[in-house]
Scaffold this motif. Sequence first.
Motif, mmCIF file in Angstrom:
data_model
loop_
_atom_site.group_PDB
_atom_site.id
_atom_site.type_symbol
_atom_site.label_atom_id
_atom_site.label_comp_id
_atom_site.label_asym_id
_atom_site.label_seq_id
_atom_site.Cartn_x
_atom_site.Cartn_y
_atom_site.Cartn_z
ATOM 1 N N GLY A 73 11.607 5.112 -14.294
ATOM 2 C CA GLY A 73 10.010 4.812 -14.271
ATOM 3 C C GLY A 73 9.374 6.178 -14.072
ATOM 4 N N SER A 74 9.932 7.320 -13.693
ATOM 5 C CA SER A 74 8.801 8.244 -13.323
ATOM 6 C C SER A 74 8.477 9.032 -14.672
ATOM 7 C CB SER A 74 9.719 9.210 -12.345
ATOM 8 O OG SER A 74 10.897 9.896 -13.212
ATOM 9 N N SER A 75 9.031 8.880 -15.814
ATOM 10 C CA SER A 75 8.273 9.779 -16.822
ATOM 11 C C SER A 75 7.613 8.959 -17.817
ATOM 12 C CB SER A 75 9.664 10.447 -17.573
ATOM 13 O OG SER A 75 10.818 9.778 -17.258
ATOM 14 N N THR A 116 8.937 -4.262 -10.569
ATOM 15 C CA THR A 116 7.498 -3.991 -10.384
ATOM 16 C C THR A 116 7.267 -3.799 -9.117
ATOM 17 O OG1 THR A 116 7.062 -5.387 -12.093
ATOM 18 C CG2 THR A 116 5.006 -4.836 -10.932
ATOM 19 N N LEU A 117 7.648 -4.802 -8.151
ATOM 20 C CA LEU A 117 7.523 -4.839 -6.739
ATOM 21 C C LEU A 117 7.775 -3.414 -6.004
ATOM 22 C CD1 LEU A 117 7.923 -8.564 -5.774
ATOM 23 C CD2 LEU A 117 5.832 -7.288 -5.810
ATOM 24 N N ASP A 118 8.920 -2.888 -6.787
ATOM 25 C CA ASP A 118 9.687 -1.929 -6.071
ATOM 26 C C ASP A 118 9.066 -0.363 -6.577
ATOM 27 O OD1 ASP A 118 11.567 -3.067 -4.790
ATOM 28 O OD2 ASP A 118 13.247 -2.684 -6.237
ATOM 29 N N GLY A 119 7.874 -0.777 -7.399
ATOM 30 C CA GLY A 119 7.093 0.518 -7.723
ATOM 31 C C GLY A 119 7.080 0.991 -9.274
ATOM 32 N N LEU A 123 1.619 -10.537 -6.965
ATOM 33 C CA LEU A 123 3.038 -10.746 -7.535
ATOM 34 C C LEU A 123 3.937 -11.319 -6.395
ATOM 35 C CD1 LEU A 123 4.313 -10.356 -10.285
ATOM 36 C CD2 LEU A 123 4.842 -8.188 -9.857
ATOM 37 N N GLU A 124 3.604 -10.621 -5.218
ATOM 38 C CA GLU A 124 4.638 -10.840 -4.025
ATOM 39 C C GLU A 124 4.434 -12.415 -3.751
ATOM 40 O OE1 GLU A 124 4.382 -8.471 -1.042
ATOM 41 O OE2 GLU A 124 4.601 -6.652 -2.082
ATOM 42 N N ALA A 132 0.830 -1.376 -0.035
ATOM 43 C CA ALA A 132 0.008 -0.044 -0.043
ATOM 44 C C ALA A 132 0.865 1.070 -0.083
ATOM 45 C CB ALA A 132 -1.060 -0.264 1.273
ATOM 46 N N PRO A 133 1.807 1.364 0.969
ATOM 47 C CA PRO A 133 2.441 2.616 0.770
ATOM 48 C C PRO A 133 3.298 2.989 -0.543
ATOM 49 C CG PRO A 133 2.979 1.229 2.826
ATOM 50 C CD PRO A 133 2.352 0.402 1.921
ATOM 51 N N ARG A 134 3.624 1.957 -1.097
ATOM 52 C CA ARG A 134 4.431 2.067 -2.257
ATOM 53 C C ARG A 134 3.448 2.978 -3.354
ATOM 54 N NH1 ARG A 134 4.210 -1.359 -6.678
ATOM 55 N NH2 ARG A 134 3.496 -3.201 -5.558
ATOM 56 N N LEU A 135 2.523 2.915 -3.132
ATOM 57 C CA LEU A 135 1.477 3.661 -4.399
ATOM 58 C C LEU A 135 1.628 4.927 -4.227
ATOM 59 C CD1 LEU A 135 -1.667 1.440 -3.969
ATOM 60 C CD2 LEU A 135 -0.060 1.429 -5.593
#
Lengths: 230, 235
Positions: free
Chosen positions: A132-134, B25-28, B73-74, A121-124
């Motif tokens: 990955g940011s662009s 992916t798991l890293d965001g 995925l985890e 959850a916090p990752r979101l």
Amino acid sequence: MKNSSDRNHGAAMDCERFQELVPTFVDGEASESLAGAVRKHLIDCTDCRLIVQEEKGLRQWFEPLAGDAGLADVVVPEGFAARVTAMAVASEFGASESLYPDVDQPQHTAAPSLASQERRAPRLLRPMDGVGSSGTVAVERNSLDFVMALTAAAAALMIIVTLMMAQDGRPMVGGSGLRADDAELTEELRKLDEQNALELQAEKAKAEAAAAAESSGIADPALDQPGASK
Amino acid sequence: MGALIRMSSQDAYQSADDSELVSATLDGHAEAFEVLVERYQRRLFGLVRNYTRNAAEVEDIVQDTFLKAYSRLETFQRSSAFYTWLYRIGVNTILDVMKRRGRNPVTAVEDPELVGRSGTGASDATQERLSIRPDARIEREEIGAITRSVMDELPEIFRTVLVMRELEQMAYQDIADTLEISIGTVESRLFRARARFKQKLLQLHPEFAAGQEAEARESTRAARQKKDSARRAKR
């Protein structure tokens, strides 16, 4: 791992036993020792060679569809990967995107633990970093973050305003606020009860007097005579 | 500019292996998952197409498979291949959808576990002996179309093992793991599925039955057995 057909093949193989093993042998799933025994039997047995040929013949029906050859005419809709990824990311915010909600529980995979869900959850809410940011998905994700934050702020503001209105908008009676005090009402009711009791008492006395007067009238016979009243 | 940066990030992920993409992916990094989708979408579309010809339905099932994979995925164990794991989710999704929609229900009589490998009946035994190799003069495309039409007629339980074995070319062990059945059951189910495939193929396309050849072989075999038994009797 080899299959259960590997049992009892130490003895010389007869045709009946061989025929049971044909599919496994042709599939290349027989153990080395079993495959060796089968090959040895095939050298001596013409009939069984034909059976193997027939078994291989069946597999030829599948060859045009097997592996990459079978995917030649597969058409994937344009933008499918980006769309699915955006949906997957969005679905993490709570709204399940599943089309089949009643089959969501996996049959063969363990359900993610609560701890893992909490970790995700916090990752979101983390800002996207690195390369990955662009990307498109990152932009959609950041937009979604913004909308979520805006909604949360609006909700907090509404709660504050509601509390303030509740405090300031209370109706006033005279100089003081409206209270749920029923003491006066009780007093009024008591007075009414007293008044009712007095009225009841007065009516009772009046009725008694009338009854007394009537009884005194009956006791005087002269009053019952015709013309006596004249 | 954004497109340029996006392109470079996609390029970086393109060369990564599945395990690295799962970690990213798991890293965001959602782009990593997008690359995984791009990598396997075609195979999943091909897989689902074996169960339904409706393009919208195929897309829905593939999409749902990827969404489930993302949410779980985890739980992916790095010891197995990502596609095997994804494939398992895909097959379960397909079977659940088909089951819910009541397609091709498998009756108890058709269930190979209930019938047993040897209890196929006389007609099946005859079918099994028929040589039904595709005619060499037929185009590959036509063979593929015929095979698809026959597969469409099979119950899901048989179709699934045939797809796994013949089209996906999976090992018995992988089929057993995916369907959570024993290897013996895989063998039994494949045996039944192939017998049913032959039967249905000959029903739909009787022209492929090499009946005369089979009969000739049968008579040769019978004569040989008769000769052998006579020889044994003499001894």
